[in-house]
Design an enzyme around this catalytic site. Sequence first.
Site, PDB file in Angstrom:
ATOM      1  NE  ARG A  26      -4.133  -1.694   0.172  1.00  0.00           N
ATOM      2  CZ  ARG A  26      -5.278  -1.720   0.830  1.00  0.00           C
ATOM      3  NH1 ARG A  26      -5.626  -0.732   1.602  1.00  0.00           N
ATOM      4  NH2 ARG A  26      -6.096  -2.728   0.671  1.00  0.00           N
ATOM      5  NE  ARG A  30      -7.496   5.227   2.399  1.00  0.00           N
ATOM      6  CZ  ARG A  30      -8.345   4.450   3.044  1.00  0.00           C
ATOM      7  NH1 ARG A  30      -9.555   4.884   3.302  1.00  0.00           N
ATOM      8  NH2 ARG A  30      -7.996   3.255   3.448  1.00  0.00           N
ATOM      9  NE  ARG A  39     -10.327   7.619  -2.171  1.00  0.00           N
ATOM     10  CZ  ARG A  39     -11.626   7.457  -2.001  1.00  0.00           C
ATOM     11  NH1 ARG A  39     -12.444   8.458  -2.135  1.00  0.00           N
ATOM     12  NH2 ARG A  39     -12.114   6.260  -1.709  1.00  0.00           N
ATOM     13  CG  ASP A  76      -9.012  -3.448  -4.083  1.00  0.00           C
ATOM     14  OD1 ASP A  76      -8.373  -2.824  -3.224  1.00  0.00           O
ATOM     15  OD2 ASP A  76      -9.797  -4.377  -3.803  1.00  0.00           O
ATOM     16  CE1 TYR A 156     -12.497  -7.572   2.115  1.00  0.00           C
ATOM     17  CE2 TYR A 156     -10.912  -9.214   1.359  1.00  0.00           C
ATOM     18  CZ  TYR A 156     -11.226  -8.121   2.151  1.00  0.00           C
ATOM     19  OH  TYR A 156     -10.283  -7.582   2.974  1.00  0.00           O
TER      20      TYR A 156
END
Length: 350
Positions: A26, A30, A39, A76, A156
């Site tokens: 990652r 962010r 974003r 992702d 998921y």
Amino acid sequence: MMQKNKPILKTLAGEKTDIVPFWFMRQAGRYLPEYRALRAEAGGFLNMVYNPKNASEITLQPIRRFQMDAAILFSDILVIPQALGQKLEFLAGEGPKLEALNVDSDLGFLNPDKIDDVLNPVYDTVTMTCDKLKKEGFDQTALIGFAGSPWTVATYMVEGGGSKTYEKVKSWAYGSPEKFQQLIDILIVSTNHYLEKQIKAGAEIIQLFDSWSGVLDQVNFEKWVIKPTAQIALNLKSKYPDIPIIGFPRGAGTMSLDYAQKTGIRAIGLDFTMPCDWAAKNLQSILPVQGNLDPVMLLTGGKALDAAVYHILDSFPDKAFIFNLGHGVIKETPPEHVGQVVEIIKSYKR
Ligand code: 1CP
């Protein structure tokens, strides 16, 4: 053409290099103000993932700051369920939401033949990122393509998002293994195709994220983590023997040894709960290892961070080693802390 002289590729070929190559899970995301700006402009996560210009830009952002040895494709693990036809949303601040499957679901709507209708922009991102890396002079930086492992992606799809207990997906896998195998088989076929296309587009390394491998008992770890991973590794190695595969079986503990020996992966990523001395003795002796700084240590910074970085570097002196985190960068992490770690790694000689 792939340049075999990139440091991280040498390490993945089993060479012990004097300078330790590094990247961070990652590393795009962010915690970087330039990511947050893009974003806001793009108006949502999936608008970045499926826009090659945005996605390649985000992939390059951490490289421009820190010159990592690897860039990782910005995408992702959940694009596969979406491409198969499952509804997926990323709600701001809430993480992913999927329309959950269960043991009674008709799996017929999941169509591996059509996934490229959705995934073509991702392959374009790979090619565009390779071009940008070259154009901007990052000729030592390799590009990592990735996917989630079938088990983790299935969690998921069945839980409908993240979960605390994994009761739904485990109950299905434990109670109706034949039906669950159908779902895993769909994921194996799709993941193989998806990764082959990333490699054709220019990915030089593949990482398989098995973020939830640690929630299974040993028998089911063998069945749902090791076996599907081995099928993917066998397929990719038969077609692309020069492309190294890094497996990341998070939470696998001592089952990592079985994973390393039976899946056919080239290197193993360690989470931060893995004791370095155990890993050096039992894993690094048989394959290159990657890891494993606690992301909270990166968030914390200061002298504690310095000590933790040196502890890891000092623990793997003898054979092939790649520095990384034991899980992804936390979004509140000051970018300066990443710089602090990079400085130590770059000046550390083994
Ligand atoms: O801006 C945002 O709000 C989106 C946050 C975000 C980002 C930056 C998500 C949502 N995904 C990503 C990118 C991403 N995801 C990358 C490429 C960027 C990089 O690594 O630099 C990669 C490799 C992933 C992989 C991924 N997605 C994993 C495996 C690794 C891990 O963290 O364990 C998993 C489990 C996901 C699912 C996912 N996507 C996003 C979130 C918040 C989550 C986790 C949900 C949960 O907690 O269960």
